[in-house]
Design an enzyme around this catalytic site. Structure first.
Site, PDB file in Angstrom:
ATOM      1  N   GLY A  14     -13.829  14.354  -3.411  1.00 26.08           N
ATOM      2  CA  GLY A  14     -13.705  14.917  -2.071  1.00 26.08           C
ATOM      3  C   GLY A  14     -14.844  15.893  -1.789  1.00 26.08           C
ATOM      4  O   GLY A  14     -15.681  16.181  -2.649  1.00 26.08           O
ATOM      5  N   LEU A  16     -14.876  19.203  -1.204  1.00 26.17           N
ATOM      6  CA  LEU A  16     -14.865  20.410  -2.035  1.00 26.17           C
ATOM      7  C   LEU A  16     -15.004  20.047  -3.509  1.00 26.17           C
ATOM      8  O   LEU A  16     -15.728  20.718  -4.252  1.00 26.17           O
ATOM      9  CB  LEU A  16     -13.565  21.207  -1.806  1.00 26.17           C
ATOM     10  CG  LEU A  16     -13.412  22.465  -2.655  1.00 26.17           C
ATOM     11  CD1 LEU A  16     -14.527  23.476  -2.356  1.00 26.17           C
ATOM     12  CD2 LEU A  16     -12.045  23.104  -2.431  1.00 26.17           C
ATOM     13  N   ASP A  43      -3.765   9.907  -9.628  1.00 31.49           N
ATOM     14  CA  ASP A  43      -2.997  10.149  -8.406  1.00 31.49           C
ATOM     15  C   ASP A  43      -2.101  11.351  -8.696  1.00 31.49           C
ATOM     16  O   ASP A  43      -1.210  11.271  -9.557  1.00 31.49           O
ATOM     17  CB  ASP A  43      -2.168   8.894  -8.079  1.00 31.49           C
ATOM     18  CG  ASP A  43      -1.281   9.093  -6.855  1.00 31.49           C
ATOM     19  OD1 ASP A  43      -1.093  10.257  -6.407  1.00 31.49           O
ATOM     20  OD2 ASP A  43      -0.743   8.094  -6.354  1.00 31.49           O
ATOM     21  N   ILE A  44      -2.332  12.457  -8.004  1.00 32.85           N
ATOM     22  CA  ILE A  44      -1.601  13.689  -8.356  1.00 32.85           C
ATOM     23  C   ILE A  44      -0.117  13.623  -8.005  1.00 32.85           C
ATOM     24  O   ILE A  44       0.629  14.536  -8.340  1.00 32.85           O
ATOM     25  CB  ILE A  44      -2.240  14.959  -7.728  1.00 32.85           C
ATOM     26  CG1 ILE A  44      -2.205  14.903  -6.197  1.00 32.85           C
ATOM     27  CG2 ILE A  44      -3.633  15.210  -8.277  1.00 32.85           C
ATOM     28  CD1 ILE A  44      -2.422  16.264  -5.530  1.00 32.85           C
ATOM     29  N   THR A  71      -5.891  15.508   3.967  1.00 34.01           N
ATOM     30  CA  THR A  71      -6.581  16.404   4.896  1.00 34.01           C
ATOM     31  C   THR A  71      -6.682  15.830   6.322  1.00 34.01           C
ATOM     32  O   THR A  71      -7.309  16.457   7.179  1.00 34.01           O
ATOM     33  CB  THR A  71      -7.997  16.739   4.379  1.00 34.01           C
ATOM     34  OG1 THR A  71      -8.699  15.524   4.158  1.00 34.01           O
ATOM     35  CG2 THR A  71      -7.941  17.547   3.094  1.00 34.01           C
ATOM     36  N   THR A 110      -4.795  26.634   3.360  1.00 34.09           N
ATOM     37  CA  THR A 110      -5.406  26.516   4.688  1.00 34.09           C
ATOM     38  C   THR A 110      -4.936  27.593   5.658  1.00 34.09           C
ATOM     39  O   THR A 110      -3.816  28.128   5.529  1.00 34.09           O
ATOM     40  CB  THR A 110      -5.059  25.127   5.274  1.00 34.09           C
ATOM     41  OG1 THR A 110      -5.465  25.079   6.643  1.00 34.09           O
ATOM     42  CG2 THR A 110      -3.563  24.843   5.223  1.00 34.09           C
ATOM     43  N   ASP A 111      -5.745  27.858   6.656  1.00 35.09           N
ATOM     44  CA  ASP A 111      -5.357  28.731   7.771  1.00 35.09           C
ATOM     45  C   ASP A 111      -4.201  28.137   8.573  1.00 35.09           C
ATOM     46  O   ASP A 111      -3.510  28.857   9.300  1.00 35.09           O
ATOM     47  CB  ASP A 111      -6.562  28.952   8.701  1.00 35.09           C
ATOM     48  CG  ASP A 111      -7.154  27.650   9.205  1.00 35.09           C
ATOM     49  OD1 ASP A 111      -7.411  26.756   8.368  1.00 35.09           O
ATOM     50  OD2 ASP A 111      -7.372  27.499  10.422  1.00 35.09           O
ATOM     51  N   TYR A 134       0.785  19.032   8.862  1.00 31.89           N
ATOM     52  CA  TYR A 134      -0.163  19.366   7.795  1.00 31.89           C
ATOM     53  C   TYR A 134       0.094  20.782   7.277  1.00 31.89           C
ATOM     54  O   TYR A 134       0.166  21.015   6.061  1.00 31.89           O
ATOM     55  CB  TYR A 134      -1.587  19.229   8.343  1.00 31.89           C
ATOM     56  CG  TYR A 134      -2.679  19.765   7.447  1.00 31.89           C
ATOM     57  CD1 TYR A 134      -3.069  19.092   6.288  1.00 31.89           C
ATOM     58  CD2 TYR A 134      -3.341  20.953   7.767  1.00 31.89           C
ATOM     59  CE1 TYR A 134      -4.082  19.593   5.479  1.00 31.89           C
ATOM     60  CE2 TYR A 134      -4.362  21.450   6.967  1.00 31.89           C
ATOM     61  CZ  TYR A 134      -4.724  20.777   5.826  1.00 31.89           C
ATOM     62  OH  TYR A 134      -5.737  21.273   5.030  1.00 31.89           O
ATOM     63  N   LYS A 138       1.213  22.052   3.475  1.00 31.96           N
ATOM     64  CA  LYS A 138       0.383  22.968   2.672  1.00 31.96           C
ATOM     65  C   LYS A 138       1.188  24.223   2.297  1.00 31.96           C
ATOM     66  O   LYS A 138       1.043  24.731   1.190  1.00 31.96           O
ATOM     67  CB  LYS A 138      -0.898  23.335   3.422  1.00 31.96           C
ATOM     68  CG  LYS A 138      -1.858  22.166   3.654  1.00 31.96           C
ATOM     69  CD  LYS A 138      -2.454  21.593   2.371  1.00 31.96           C
ATOM     70  CE  LYS A 138      -3.484  22.489   1.733  1.00 31.96           C
ATOM     71  NZ  LYS A 138      -4.150  21.820   0.569  1.00 31.96           N
TER      72      LYS A 138
HETATM   73  N1  LIG Z   1     -11.690  20.312   5.363  1.00 37.20           N
HETATM   74  C1  LIG Z   1     -11.298  21.464   5.908  1.00 37.20           C
HETATM   75  O1  LIG Z   1     -11.787  21.892   6.970  1.00 37.20           O
HETATM   76  C2  LIG Z   1     -10.247  22.298   5.225  1.00 37.20           C
HETATM   77  C3  LIG Z   1      -9.780  23.440   5.878  1.00 37.20           C
HETATM   78  C4  LIG Z   1      -8.821  24.229   5.244  1.00 37.20           C
HETATM   79  C5  LIG Z   1      -8.342  23.882   3.992  1.00 37.20           C
HETATM   80  N2  LIG Z   1      -8.795  22.751   3.387  1.00 37.20           N
HETATM   81  C6  LIG Z   1      -8.269  22.418   2.058  1.00 37.20           C
HETATM   82  O2  LIG Z   1      -9.361  22.379   1.154  1.00 37.20           O
HETATM   83  C7  LIG Z   1      -9.106  21.421   0.134  1.00 37.20           C
HETATM   84  C8  LIG Z   1     -10.290  20.481  -0.017  1.00 37.20           C
HETATM   85  O3  LIG Z   1     -10.458  19.761   1.190  1.00 37.20           O
HETATM   86  P1  LIG Z   1     -11.643  18.716   1.408  1.00 37.20           P
HETATM   87  O4  LIG Z   1     -12.163  18.962   2.768  1.00 37.20           O
HETATM   88  O5  LIG Z   1     -12.551  18.705   0.226  1.00 37.20           O
HETATM   89  O6  LIG Z   1     -10.807  17.363   1.422  1.00 37.20           O
HETATM   90  P2  LIG Z   1     -11.293  15.849   1.242  1.00 37.20           P
HETATM   91  O7  LIG Z   1     -12.767  15.749   1.356  1.00 37.20           O
HETATM   92  O8  LIG Z   1     -10.419  15.031   2.128  1.00 37.20           O
HETATM   93  O9  LIG Z   1     -10.928  15.570  -0.282  1.00 37.20           O
HETATM   94  C9  LIG Z   1      -9.617  15.379  -0.709  1.00 37.20           C
HETATM   95  C10 LIG Z   1      -9.652  14.353  -1.814  1.00 37.20           C
HETATM   96  O10 LIG Z   1      -8.325  14.198  -2.317  1.00 37.20           O
HETATM   97  C11 LIG Z   1      -8.127  12.824  -2.553  1.00 37.20           C
HETATM   98  N3  LIG Z   1      -6.696  12.535  -2.596  1.00 37.20           N
HETATM   99  C12 LIG Z   1      -5.829  12.385  -1.553  1.00 37.20           C
HETATM  100  N4  LIG Z   1      -4.597  12.119  -2.026  1.00 37.20           N
HETATM  101  C13 LIG Z   1      -4.680  12.106  -3.384  1.00 37.20           C
HETATM  102  C14 LIG Z   1      -3.762  11.883  -4.422  1.00 37.20           C
HETATM  103  N5  LIG Z   1      -2.463  11.605  -4.185  1.00 37.20           N
HETATM  104  N6  LIG Z   1      -4.195  11.947  -5.700  1.00 37.20           N
HETATM  105  C15 LIG Z   1      -5.481  12.208  -5.978  1.00 37.20           C
HETATM  106  N7  LIG Z   1      -6.416  12.410  -5.042  1.00 37.20           N
HETATM  107  C16 LIG Z   1      -6.017  12.370  -3.742  1.00 37.20           C
HETATM  108  C17 LIG Z   1      -8.845  12.126  -1.436  1.00 37.20           C
HETATM  109  O11 LIG Z   1      -9.087  10.790  -1.767  1.00 37.20           O
HETATM  110  P3  LIG Z   1      -9.191   9.675  -0.589  1.00 37.20           P
HETATM  111  O12 LIG Z   1     -10.393  10.061   0.211  1.00 37.20           O
HETATM  112  O13 LIG Z   1      -9.320   8.417  -1.355  1.00 37.20           O
HETATM  113  O14 LIG Z   1      -7.918   9.806   0.189  1.00 37.20           O
HETATM  114  C18 LIG Z   1     -10.121  12.969  -1.342  1.00 37.20           C
HETATM  115  O15 LIG Z   1     -11.112  12.491  -2.233  1.00 37.20           O
HETATM  116  C19 LIG Z   1      -7.774  20.764   0.502  1.00 37.20           C
HETATM  117  O16 LIG Z   1      -6.736  21.389  -0.209  1.00 37.20           O
HETATM  118  C20 LIG Z   1      -7.616  21.054   1.986  1.00 37.20           C
HETATM  119  O17 LIG Z   1      -6.253  21.081   2.364  1.00 37.20           O
HETATM  120  C21 LIG Z   1      -9.731  21.953   3.982  1.00 37.20           C
END
Ligand SMILES: NC(=O)c1ccc[n+]([C@@H]2O[C@H](COP(=O)([O-])OP(=O)(O)OC[C@H]3O[C@@H](n4cnc5c(N)ncnc54)[C@H](OP(=O)(O)O)[C@@H]3O)[C@@H](O)[C@H]2O)c1
Length: 296
Positions: A14, A16, A43-44, A71, A110-111, A134, A138
């Site tokens: 992902g 992050l 798969d978590i 997300t 998240t916010d 969502y 969270k």
């Molecule tokens: N993006 C934002 O603006 C934002 C804002 C606030 C908080 N956050 C938090 O920050 C964190 C990182 O976000 P990010 O933007 O890096 O998200 P991301 O790019 O969507 O990455 C999440 C990863 O988790 C994988 N995933 C989903 N379900 C899964 C499962 N059951 N088992 C294993 N892997 C799984 C996804 O795989 P697939 O792509 O194959 O589904 C993806 O690779 C998250 O906790 C998110 O809630 C993000």
């Protein structure tokens, strides 16, 4: 310090997750101290797989950084059970496995756990009141982690992420700058745009600093609106920021309600001996110049 510690990164492909791997590499962590598992390898939401992965990859005093999450904020409105599995059950299983092995867990949040009606920055202990599916999932993940691993968790709430390895508002604005004469962007939602590279470095730093367990706000300092962020992106790309026009959330309705005010209080870092993260504008300038965040 991170040389001796072992790390398990879930959701490692992902946006992050990939920056956390890069931050560990920059910090000099040996490759064999890092286990990176993406969705295809862990798969978590699978209890037995989570237990086995944590047992193999980490032990006492080691760290799991859970970068796996659902997300897709709007899709969660119609698929809340699936989002709940990834955002609440998965963190619970990871926390339980960490408790069994003595490892600690970093759980990004998240916010969206807040309702966005505040007018001053949300402290870490402000009551959660999510307005979206969502956000609910969270919050449930946060509570599960606190319950399973009371002394071994770091919940790090972040917001408005952009990075090299994923879609983001910053990347979308860079694309629209090339495609359109004008873009209309909402000016009535305020938050803290945060570079995933800064957040990843903060996560590594907080673990290395042995920060007390608890909840932290991992956002850039300062604040702006989505319009302000878009105008800054245009300017950094050498385009006229006046091409970004203002609109309102009422004219731009989406399935999940967005918090109007997402500014999080950053004063909690002093208990870890760390300063708040740097200003969003300074980070954005570096990210656009060197971070590959615009996709161009
Ligand atoms: N993006 C934002 O603006 C934002 C804002 C606030 C908080 N956050 C938090 O920050 C964190 C990182 O976000 P990010 O933007 O890096 O998200 P991301 O790019 O969507 O990455 C999440 C990863 O988790 C994988 N995933 C989903 N379900 C899964 C499962 N059951 N088992 C294993 N892997 C799984 C996804 O795989 P697939 O792509 O194959 O589904 C993806 O690779 C998250 O906790 C998110 O809630 C993000």
């Amino acid at each position: 310090m991170s040389e001796k510690r072992r790390w398990l990164i879930t959701g490692a492909r992902g946006m992050l997750g990939r920056d956390v791997l890069a931050a560990l590499h920059r910090a000099g962590t040996p490759d064999d101290a890092v286990t990176a598992l993406d969705r295809s390898t862990l798969d978590i939401t699978d209890p037995a797989a989570v237990q086995a992965a944590v047992e193999v990859a980490v032990g006492s005093a080691d760290v799991v950084v859970n970068c796996a999450a659902w997300t897709a904020v709007d899709d969660a409105e119609s698929q809340e059970a699936a989002a709940f599995a990834a955002n609440a059950v998965g963190p619970q299983l990871l926390a339980r496995a960490c408790a069994a092995t003595g490892a600690r867990l970093v759980q990004p949040s998240t916010d969206y756990v807040f309702d966005g009606t505040a007018t001053t920055p949300y402290p870490v202990d402000a009551p959660a009141a999510p307005r979206s599916a969502y956000g609910r999932t969270k919050v449930a993940g946060e509570w599960a982690v606190r319950a399973e691993l009371p002394h071994g968790h770091w919940i790090v709430r972040t917001a408005w992420l952009y990075g090299e390895h994923g879609p983001s508002f910053v990347r979308t604005m860079a694309r629209l700058e090339a495609e359109r004469e004008y873009v209309d962007v909402v000016d009535d939602q305020h938050g803290q745009p945060t570079w995933t590279r800064d957040l990843a470095e903060r996560i590594v730093a907080m673990v290395d600093a042995d920060a007390p367990a608890g909840t932290y706000h991992g956002c850039a300092s300062g604040r702006t609106s989505w319009h302000g962020l878009a105008a800054e992106v245009f300017e950094l790309l050498g385009a006229d920021p006046a091409r970004v026009r203002t609109t309102t959330s009422a004219a731009f309705v989406r399935p999940a309600p967005r918090p109007a005010y997402s500014v999080l209080d950053l004063s909690g870092w002093d208990k870890a001996g760390l300063a708040p993260m740097r200003d969003w504008r300074e980070a954005l300038h570096e990210a656009v110049r060197t971070g590959g965040v615009t996709g161009r």
